[in-house]
Design a protein around this motif. Structure first.
Motif, PDB file in Angstrom:
ATOM      1  N   LEU A  42       0.870  -1.163   0.000  1.00 53.22           N
ATOM      2  CA  LEU A  42       0.000   0.000   0.000  1.00 53.22           C
ATOM      3  C   LEU A  42       0.911   1.218   0.000  1.00 53.22           C
ATOM      4  CD1 LEU A  42      -2.813   1.251   0.215  1.00 53.22           C
ATOM      5  CD2 LEU A  42      -2.594   1.110   2.715  1.00 53.22           C
ATOM      6  N   ALA A  43       0.925   1.937  -1.110  1.00 54.06           N
ATOM      7  CA  ALA A  43       1.926   2.988  -1.316  1.00 54.06           C
ATOM      8  C   ALA A  43       1.961   3.988  -0.171  1.00 54.06           C
ATOM      9  CB  ALA A  43       1.656   3.703  -2.642  1.00 54.06           C
ATOM     10  N   ARG A  44       0.781   4.411   0.323  1.00 56.84           N
ATOM     11  CA  ARG A  44       0.738   5.416   1.378  1.00 56.84           C
ATOM     12  C   ARG A  44       1.448   4.943   2.642  1.00 56.84           C
ATOM     13  NH1 ARG A  44      -2.719   9.649   2.237  1.00 56.84           N
ATOM     14  NH2 ARG A  44      -4.135   8.984   0.595  1.00 56.84           N
ATOM     15  N   ALA A  45       1.400   3.627   2.876  1.00 53.26           N
ATOM     16  CA  ALA A  45       2.011   3.084   4.084  1.00 53.26           C
ATOM     17  C   ALA A  45       3.493   2.789   3.918  1.00 53.26           C
ATOM     18  CB  ALA A  45       1.279   1.813   4.507  1.00 53.26           C
ATOM     19  N   VAL A  46       3.968   2.759   2.668  1.00 52.53           N
ATOM     20  CA  VAL A  46       5.360   2.377   2.413  1.00 52.53           C
ATOM     21  C   VAL A  46       6.264   3.574   2.207  1.00 52.53           C
ATOM     22  CG1 VAL A  46       6.883   1.129   0.820  1.00 52.53           C
ATOM     23  CG2 VAL A  46       4.671   0.156   1.450  1.00 52.53           C
ATOM     24  N   ILE A  47       5.808   4.590   1.493  1.00 51.96           N
ATOM     25  CA  ILE A  47       6.707   5.685   1.112  1.00 51.96           C
ATOM     26  C   ILE A  47       5.927   6.984   0.947  1.00 51.96           C
ATOM     27  CG2 ILE A  47       6.507   5.196  -1.370  1.00 51.96           C
ATOM     28  CD1 ILE A  47       9.558   5.831  -1.569  1.00 51.96           C
ATOM     29  N   THR A  48       6.553   8.088   1.315  1.00 47.30           N
ATOM     30  CA  THR A  48       5.892   9.381   1.175  1.00 47.30           C
ATOM     31  C   THR A  48       6.057   9.914  -0.242  1.00 47.30           C
ATOM     32  OG1 THR A  48       7.841  10.702   1.771  1.00 47.30           O
ATOM     33  CG2 THR A  48       6.448   9.895   3.587  1.00 47.30           C
ATOM     34  N   LEU A  49       5.185  10.832  -0.576  1.00 43.09           N
ATOM     35  CA  LEU A  49       5.251  11.452  -1.891  1.00 43.09           C
ATOM     36  C   LEU A  49       6.561  12.211  -2.070  1.00 43.09           C
ATOM     37  CD1 LEU A  49       3.997  12.349  -4.566  1.00 43.09           C
ATOM     38  CD2 LEU A  49       2.892  14.211  -3.335  1.00 43.09           C
ATOM     39  N   GLU A  50       7.002  12.899  -1.024  1.00 39.16           N
ATOM     40  CA  GLU A  50       8.249  13.663  -1.124  1.00 39.16           C
ATOM     41  C   GLU A  50       9.435  12.739  -1.384  1.00 39.16           C
ATOM     42  OE1 GLU A  50       5.178  15.925   0.818  1.00 39.16           O
ATOM     43  OE2 GLU A  50       6.054  13.980   1.364  1.00 39.16           O
ATOM     44  N   ALA A  51       9.423  11.555  -0.774  1.00 39.57           N
ATOM     45  CA  ALA A  51      10.501  10.589  -1.007  1.00 39.57           C
ATOM     46  C   ALA A  51      10.474  10.099  -2.457  1.00 39.57           C
ATOM     47  CB  ALA A  51      10.375   9.415  -0.048  1.00 39.57           C
ATOM     48  N   LEU A  52       9.282   9.856  -2.977  1.00 36.47           N
ATOM     49  CA  LEU A  52       9.164   9.435  -4.371  1.00 36.47           C
ATOM     50  C   LEU A  52       9.690  10.513  -5.313  1.00 36.47           C
ATOM     51  CD1 LEU A  52       5.620   7.812  -4.329  1.00 36.47           C
ATOM     52  CD2 LEU A  52       7.752   6.630  -4.902  1.00 36.47           C
ATOM     53  N   GLU A  53       9.370  11.752  -5.027  1.00 36.49           N
ATOM     54  CA  GLU A  53       9.830  12.842  -5.877  1.00 36.49           C
ATOM     55  C   GLU A  53      11.356  12.948  -5.867  1.00 36.49           C
ATOM     56  OE1 GLU A  53       6.206  16.058  -5.968  1.00 36.49           O
ATOM     57  OE2 GLU A  53       7.522  16.093  -4.222  1.00 36.49           O
ATOM     58  N   LEU A  54      11.950  12.741  -4.703  1.00 32.23           N
ATOM     59  CA  LEU A  54      13.406  12.810  -4.621  1.00 32.23           C
ATOM     60  C   LEU A  54      14.055  11.656  -5.391  1.00 32.23           C
ATOM     61  CD1 LEU A  54      15.981  14.086  -3.635  1.00 32.23           C
ATOM     62  CD2 LEU A  54      15.684  12.913  -1.435  1.00 32.23           C
ATOM     63  N   ILE A  55      13.473  10.458  -5.310  1.00 36.40           N
ATOM     64  CA  ILE A  55      13.998   9.327  -6.079  1.00 36.40           C
ATOM     65  C   ILE A  55      13.886   9.607  -7.574  1.00 36.40           C
ATOM     66  CG2 ILE A  55      13.679   6.892  -6.660  1.00 36.40           C
ATOM     67  CD1 ILE A  55      12.696   6.459  -3.793  1.00 36.40           C
ATOM     68  N   ALA A  56      12.742  10.166  -7.984  1.00 33.64           N
ATOM     69  CA  ALA A  56      12.549  10.480  -9.402  1.00 33.64           C
ATOM     70  C   ALA A  56      13.584  11.484  -9.877  1.00 33.64           C
ATOM     71  CB  ALA A  56      11.136  11.016  -9.628  1.00 33.64           C
ATOM     72  N   GLU A  57      13.841  12.496  -9.064  1.00 37.54           N
ATOM     73  CA  GLU A  57      14.823  13.522  -9.430  1.00 37.54           C
ATOM     74  C   GLU A  57      16.230  12.938  -9.494  1.00 37.54           C
ATOM     75  OE1 GLU A  57      16.292  17.269 -10.411  1.00 37.54           O
ATOM     76  OE2 GLU A  57      14.197  16.693 -10.176  1.00 37.54           O
ATOM     77  N   SER A  58      16.558  12.087  -8.538  1.00 36.30           N
ATOM     78  CA  SER A  58      17.930  11.576  -8.429  1.00 36.30           C
ATOM     79  C   SER A  58      18.236  10.472  -9.428  1.00 36.30           C
ATOM     80  CB  SER A  58      18.176  11.053  -7.006  1.00 36.30           C
ATOM     81  OG  SER A  58      17.925  12.062  -6.046  1.00 36.30           O
ATOM     82  N   SER A  59      17.208   9.802  -9.916  1.00 36.61           N
ATOM     83  CA  SER A  59      17.428   8.686 -10.840  1.00 36.61           C
ATOM     84  C   SER A  59      17.597   9.138 -12.279  1.00 36.61           C
ATOM     85  CB  SER A  59      16.255   7.706 -10.768  1.00 36.61           C
ATOM     86  OG  SER A  59      15.076   8.312 -11.275  1.00 36.61           O
ATOM     87  N   ALA A  60      17.313  10.402 -12.569  1.00 41.89           N
ATOM     88  CA  ALA A  60      17.411  10.937 -13.932  1.00 41.89           C
ATOM     89  C   ALA A  60      16.551  10.164 -14.922  1.00 41.89           C
ATOM     90  CB  ALA A  60      18.863  10.970 -14.397  1.00 41.89           C
ATOM     91  N   GLY A  61      15.477   9.543 -14.435  1.00 42.32           N
ATOM     92  CA  GLY A  61      14.561   8.850 -15.331  1.00 42.32           C
ATOM     93  C   GLY A  61      15.031   7.498 -15.817  1.00 42.32           C
ATOM     94  N   ILE A  62      16.069   6.941 -15.193  1.00 39.80           N
ATOM     95  CA  ILE A  62      16.578   5.624 -15.583  1.00 39.80           C
ATOM     96  C   ILE A  62      15.969   4.578 -14.649  1.00 39.80           C
ATOM     97  CG2 ILE A  62      18.633   4.180 -15.793  1.00 39.80           C
ATOM     98  CD1 ILE A  62      20.198   6.715 -16.462  1.00 39.80           C
ATOM     99  N   PRO A  63      15.147   3.672 -15.151  1.00 38.70           N
ATOM    100  CA  PRO A  63      14.454   2.719 -14.285  1.00 38.70           C
ATOM    101  C   PRO A  63      15.382   1.915 -13.375  1.00 38.70           C
ATOM    102  CG  PRO A  63      13.482   2.679 -16.471  1.00 38.70           C
ATOM    103  CD  PRO A  63      14.699   3.558 -16.565  1.00 38.70           C
ATOM    104  N   ARG A  64      16.493   1.445 -13.889  1.00 38.05           N
ATOM    105  CA  ARG A  64      17.392   0.650 -13.058  1.00 38.05           C
ATOM    106  C   ARG A  64      17.921   1.470 -11.886  1.00 38.05           C
ATOM    107  NH1 ARG A  64      22.311  -1.534 -16.191  1.00 38.05           N
ATOM    108  NH2 ARG A  64      20.685  -2.791 -17.190  1.00 38.05           N
ATOM    109  N   ARG A  65      18.253   2.722 -12.165  1.00 40.24           N
ATOM    110  CA  ARG A  65      18.738   3.603 -11.103  1.00 40.24           C
ATOM    111  C   ARG A  65      17.636   3.878 -10.079  1.00 40.24           C
ATOM    112  NH1 ARG A  65      22.447   5.473  -7.678  1.00 40.24           N
ATOM    113  NH2 ARG A  65      22.471   7.726  -7.446  1.00 40.24           N
ATOM    114  N   ALA A  66      16.411   4.080 -10.550  1.00 40.01           N
ATOM    115  CA  ALA A  66      15.288   4.292  -9.633  1.00 40.01           C
ATOM    116  C   ALA A  66      15.075   3.072  -8.751  1.00 40.01           C
ATOM    117  CB  ALA A  66      14.027   4.616 -10.422  1.00 40.01           C
TER     118      ALA A  66
END
Length: 311
Positions: free
Chosen positions: A211-235
């Motif tokens: 359940l996404a809400r219970a596992v990770i916050t939206l802000e954390a997801l946004e930071l992962i998206a920013e840091s991964s540069a859109g590369i799925p393996r890196r994400a």
């Protein structure tokens, strides 16, 4: 491992090309459509390029799922062949034909007989060659010559090369002038947009029973998206380390601090980290879905987490 800590059926961010988590990003779908059309049109040589980690192998497996029954696939996961004999042996082996050591010309004739046998049964062979940037001009020319096998009903042998963009330099070799003219399809995998990266991570969590809400916050997801540069393996890698760090600290859900710890020295400076929420998570009304601040310019925010169903 964090699987038990977050109540997941399995690890959601394993980097396996054979898992069931193909994500239909716009760029991936466009590339697949281009390749499938070329295969149906009996094109001899096709190329899919993409940076490491963008999902070339996963796209290839997705393509195999959509092939008509009249096509016999052969999938070589590596392309580090020293000479044409090694390449011919590998193709014969994957097609279930004798591949024992013998002269190069005998191997070539054996493969030709195999391809013509399939063709006589109204079938054709599609060779998918991963890591194709390791192929030199001599091996690429060998493949081109094999695609010359054709008849009125179409082509007996087709080749799809999966490669990093560096292969485009190899194709500039003067020896490959004929190869370039026969390369009719070149599809390219682009990186995911920030919003697609978030949706990709959410899809993987959902497939693992989270359940996404219970596992990770939206802000954390946004930071992962920013840091991964859109590369799925890196994400995947960042998300995996983030959940591991959070579980070790007995933290639930994963927050920005856990992602920063997972990123280590590669973490972005604090000036570009997502701004903290203006109100505590517990103060958010249950029926209000979280939305992403990424990509809001010019389009409506997309719902990321579904609101809980009423009892």
């Amino acid at each position: 491992m964090y699987q038990k800590h977050f109540g997941l059926r399995r690890l959601p961010f394993a980097s396996l090309a054979l898992d069931d988590c193909y994500f239909p990003a716009a760029g991936h779908e466009a590339a697949l459509a281009q390749l499938i059309e070329g295969i149906h049109n009996h094109e001899g040589l096709l190329l899919l390029t993409g940076a490491p980690g963008t999902g070339k192998t996963r796209c290839a497996y997705r393509l195999l799922e959509q092939l008509p029954s009249a096509i016999t696939p052969a999938f070589l996961t590596g392309s580090a062949f020293a000479d044409p004999s090694g390449l011919l042996q590998a193709i014969l082996y994957d097609l279930g034909r004798p591949h024992e050591s013998r002269p190069e010309e005998d191997l070539r004739l054996a493969l030709t007989d195999c391809l013509l046998e399939h063709f006589g049964e109204n079938r054709r062979v599609l060779l998918l060659l991963d890591e194709a940037h390791h192929l030199d001009a001599r091996l690429l020319e060998e493949l081109r010559l094999l695609t010359n096998l054709e008849g009125k009903e179409g082509r007996a042998f087709q080749v799809l090369l999966l490669s990093q963009p560096s292969m485009l330099d190899t194709l500039n070799d003067p020896m490959l002038a004929c190869f370039r003219t026969r390369l009719s399809i070149h599809a390219e995998l682009t990186t995911l947009t920030p919003q697609e990266t978030i949706n990709y991570l959410l899809a993987r969590l959902e497939s693992a029973g989270g359940l996404a809400r219970a596992v990770i916050t939206l802000e954390a997801l946004e930071l992962i998206a920013e840091s991964s540069a859109g590369i799925p393996r890196r994400a995947n890698q960042i998300a995996h380390r983030s959940l591991t760090a959070a579980a070790a600290a007995d933290l639930k859900p994963v927050d920005v601090e856990a992602v920063v710890e997972a990123l280590g020295p590669s973490a972005p400076p604090s000036s570009i980290l997502p701004a903290p929420a203006t109100a505590p998570e517990t103060a958010r009304p249950a029926e209000t879905p979280l939305t992403s601040s990424i990509g809001r310019a010019g389009r409506r925010p997309r719902r990321l987490f579904a609101a809980p169903k009423s009892a």
